[in-house]
Design an enzyme around this catalytic site. Sequence first.
Site, PDB file in Angstrom:
ATOM      1  N   LYS A  33       0.827  -1.179  -0.099  1.00 22.10           N
ATOM      2  CA  LYS A  33       0.006  -0.164   0.002  1.00 22.10           C
ATOM      3  C   LYS A  33       0.942   1.278  -0.164  1.00 22.10           C
ATOM      4  O   LYS A  33       0.168   2.225  -0.596  1.00 22.10           O
ATOM      5  CB  LYS A  33      -0.943  -0.191   1.263  1.00 22.10           C
ATOM      6  CG  LYS A  33      -0.383   0.225   2.567  1.00 22.10           C
ATOM      7  CD  LYS A  33      -1.409   0.317   3.658  1.00 22.10           C
ATOM      8  CE  LYS A  33      -0.683   0.758   5.056  1.00 22.10           C
ATOM      9  NZ  LYS A  33      -0.042   2.012   5.243  1.00 22.10           N
ATOM     10  N   THR A  34       1.933   1.261   0.608  1.00 26.61           N
ATOM     11  CA  THR A  34       2.679   2.557   0.695  1.00 26.61           C
ATOM     12  C   THR A  34       3.352   2.738  -0.578  1.00 26.61           C
ATOM     13  O   THR A  34       3.363   4.020  -1.143  1.00 26.61           O
ATOM     14  CB  THR A  34       3.905   2.122   1.677  1.00 26.61           C
ATOM     15  OG1 THR A  34       3.639   1.971   2.953  1.00 26.61           O
ATOM     16  CG2 THR A  34       4.768   3.586   1.633  1.00 26.61           C
ATOM     17  N   ASP A 212      -4.227   7.869   4.749  1.00 26.79           N
ATOM     18  CA  ASP A 212      -3.566   6.426   5.148  1.00 26.79           C
ATOM     19  C   ASP A 212      -4.148   5.871   6.269  1.00 26.79           C
ATOM     20  O   ASP A 212      -4.533   6.496   7.280  1.00 26.79           O
ATOM     21  CB  ASP A 212      -2.063   6.450   4.951  1.00 26.79           C
ATOM     22  CG  ASP A 212      -1.296   4.963   4.889  1.00 26.79           C
ATOM     23  OD1 ASP A 212      -2.202   4.218   4.417  1.00 26.79           O
ATOM     24  OD2 ASP A 212      -0.223   5.021   5.427  1.00 26.79           O
ATOM     25  N   GLU A 213      -4.056   4.270   6.364  1.00 22.96           N
ATOM     26  CA  GLU A 213      -4.618   3.718   7.672  1.00 22.96           C
ATOM     27  C   GLU A 213      -6.077   4.275   8.176  1.00 22.96           C
ATOM     28  O   GLU A 213      -6.231   4.530   9.231  1.00 22.96           O
ATOM     29  CB  GLU A 213      -3.526   3.937   8.647  1.00 22.96           C
ATOM     30  CG  GLU A 213      -2.119   3.431   8.462  1.00 22.96           C
ATOM     31  CD  GLU A 213      -1.822   1.973   8.238  1.00 22.96           C
ATOM     32  OE1 GLU A 213      -3.102   1.201   8.645  1.00 22.96           O
ATOM     33  OE2 GLU A 213      -1.009   1.493   8.166  1.00 22.96           O
ATOM     34  N   GLN A 244      -7.440  -4.992   9.742  1.00 22.71           N
ATOM     35  CA  GLN A 244      -6.413  -4.758  10.533  1.00 22.71           C
ATOM     36  C   GLN A 244      -6.965  -3.257  11.485  1.00 22.71           C
ATOM     37  O   GLN A 244      -6.090  -2.641  12.141  1.00 22.71           O
ATOM     38  CB  GLN A 244      -5.042  -4.308   9.831  1.00 22.71           C
ATOM     39  CG  GLN A 244      -4.691  -5.435   9.230  1.00 22.71           C
ATOM     40  CD  GLN A 244      -3.350  -5.135   8.551  1.00 22.71           C
ATOM     41  OE1 GLN A 244      -2.311  -4.866   9.240  1.00 22.71           O
ATOM     42  NE2 GLN A 244      -3.318  -4.936   7.259  1.00 22.71           N
ATOM     43  N   ARG A 586       2.029 -10.846  10.361  1.00 26.39           N
ATOM     44  CA  ARG A 586       3.538 -10.377  10.584  1.00 26.39           C
ATOM     45  C   ARG A 586       4.668 -11.440  10.292  1.00 26.39           C
ATOM     46  O   ARG A 586       6.016 -10.958   9.854  1.00 26.39           O
ATOM     47  CB  ARG A 586       3.801  -9.826  12.129  1.00 26.39           C
ATOM     48  CG  ARG A 586       2.962  -9.078  12.743  1.00 26.39           C
ATOM     49  CD  ARG A 586       2.644  -7.702  11.932  1.00 26.39           C
ATOM     50  NE  ARG A 586       1.629  -7.959  11.095  1.00 26.39           N
ATOM     51  CZ  ARG A 586       1.030  -6.818  10.138  1.00 26.39           C
ATOM     52  NH1 ARG A 586       2.252  -6.144   9.886  1.00 26.39           N
ATOM     53  NH2 ARG A 586       0.250  -7.221   9.299  1.00 26.39           N
TER      54      ARG A 586
END
Length: 703
Positions: A33-34, A212-213, A244, A586
């Site tokens: 996504k970044t 974002d987020e 998330q 993770r």
Amino acid sequence: MTNYLDVLNDAQLEAVLHEGGPLLILAGAGSGKTRVITTKIAYLIDRRAIDPRSILAVTFTNKAAREMKERAASVVPSASGVMIRTFHSFGAWLLRRNAALLGMDSRFSIYDDDDSRNLLASVYEDMPRSRLKTYTRAISRAKDYCLGPEDDLSVISHDPQFPEVYRNYEQRLRATGCADFGDLIMQPVKLLSEHSEVRQRITDRFKVVLVDEYQDSNVAQYELLQRMYRNGSTYLCVVGDDDQSIYRFRGAEVRNILTFPENFPGTRVVKLEQNYRSTASILSIASSVVANNTGRLGKTLWTENDEGFPAQINELEDQNAEARFCARRLSPGSYKETAVLYRTNAQSRSFETVFTRMGIPYRLVGTVGFYEREEIKDSLAYLALLANPRDEIAFRRVVNKPARGVGKVSLERIFGQAVSSGKDLVDAAADASRFLRGKARSGALAFAALIRDAEGQFGEGPLSGLIEYLVRESGLVDHHRGRDEAERSSRVANIEELVNAAQDYTADDEGLTTFLEDITLDRSLMEEDERGEGDRVTLITMHNTKGLEFDRVIITGMEEGLFPRSGDDPDELEEERRLFYVAITRARKELVFTYCNRRRIWGRSMYFGPSSFLRELPQELVRFAGPGGGLTVSAGPTSGGDNPEAEYPVGSGVYHDSYGTGQVVGNHFVEGQERLRVRFETGKVCVFLAKYTPLERISLEGM
């Protein structure tokens, strides 16, 4: 040079090229996504000729903001002109430039949670600590919902005193010339709602707004976004992952992302489902787990990576055996690519003990941060008072530190003088000869002179020199040097690091205000990197792993009542499951789960049974290692019911230092020990062993 669009997969490219109506990018864990956000910024500037100054990108950490700007500028250098900030940093920027419209001073100090609680304590000196914590949390929650003292606060608290407490807190906060964290969003919402000319100016400037987020946004942040959006002229793009959303306890509202297409008609949804991080088996496990949630938009992660190995479930006797098991799986050279995850910070102790004994280096994430240390808060209080002489909490902290003979009675006289004369606190202290005597008078006069002398040095070189002058002339360095000698600590070295951090700021009003704002809103400015350096195992809570990844992840403490901790609240259980999903994703290559037959809590052995989450794992993708060769998952306590001899009957009110006010909603006896299920005012449901839990019985009347 390679076209920066060529490295994108089809879904990523669709997201980058999209224009027109609102866009929701559902970005799964490890889906790049970044890269999509930074490439979209570069594309808008490079190919669509958008002025960088008209682009606003908002995220939730300054570290992410810096990374975003650096990566976008590496593709298109002019992207350095894009405004990329956290929500709170943007709110502070907007508020300082328009503070007068809201009756605020543009040099306002920003109070953190501790400051807010101390301020409320100064209003209600006799209020018990438990009530102060409850009220400050409620005030913070109210601001997360954009609710003021005059609004209907029933969604926050049914306490009839709460509106008055909130009102008095706000009055004192404004009188000190300060703002708390909630104000940095709530006040800009008020500004844009009540002043159409400011809203027009902001929407005219920012033609593109990227968030974002977004799954971590709260109601107030949604309201701010709504007021910055103008249909037909603002291009709005939000990026997030509903699976998330794990910060409900901080006010995050998962419904913001779930209802985004409804709130912004014409929204295009693009799903990023290709994962570049983990093996196929790890992704299948993660997808199977989170599919049990009903409150989600739905997506399925996939990868071109290898299938990988099955996950392993390990049954251990107790937490010491659990720590030894983890240690045996480690070897030098691979420590830094291993993370041991747990639900609560308290679980780290056995790992710290065993790893130290076995000589295994580790990095403990979540300990007291640099800016939470006493000597740093002392130094920053001097600076805050220099920036805002009305800052009551900063004044209280350092007017008598080091000791100057200014006791509680003298302190209250200074406050009284400030109120009656209309002066700030430093000027009131300078008048001490009129109403104080002896050491209190000389101490107050010396303190006021120090602050005024420091003000006189504005404009002379970097801010670091001014800070060094303050901490030395105040006696703060000598005070903490004495503590260092007695405790073998490094307080003075920490102060020196703070001085070094100010080297690039100017010694003037703007430089001082910017420095204080940067370190208040970016606690990572001088912290160690999350991964640390060297070959060290990472010990970390599941919440703190967001954004990190490791070759090997060991998820420990998989016991019912410990994880998940929730009971009757389905929303809480779904968030716990999302936390489990985050923990699983993770891992790049290896995934291990552990649970204990018994665990010592408050000095007593407790028997919880395996977590119900383990039952949700696809059996074909896991291998069980334990005495029984299989897994029987407990659904919770099997004995009990309401007990007339219980110390905490169902329906009784309790207070817990960490969770606040709650009500007992379940009561069972396990092996003769009273086990409680408590629902707190935040909605969190926790399970405790009554005899060994510091609970205070309280009345719920009027709550």
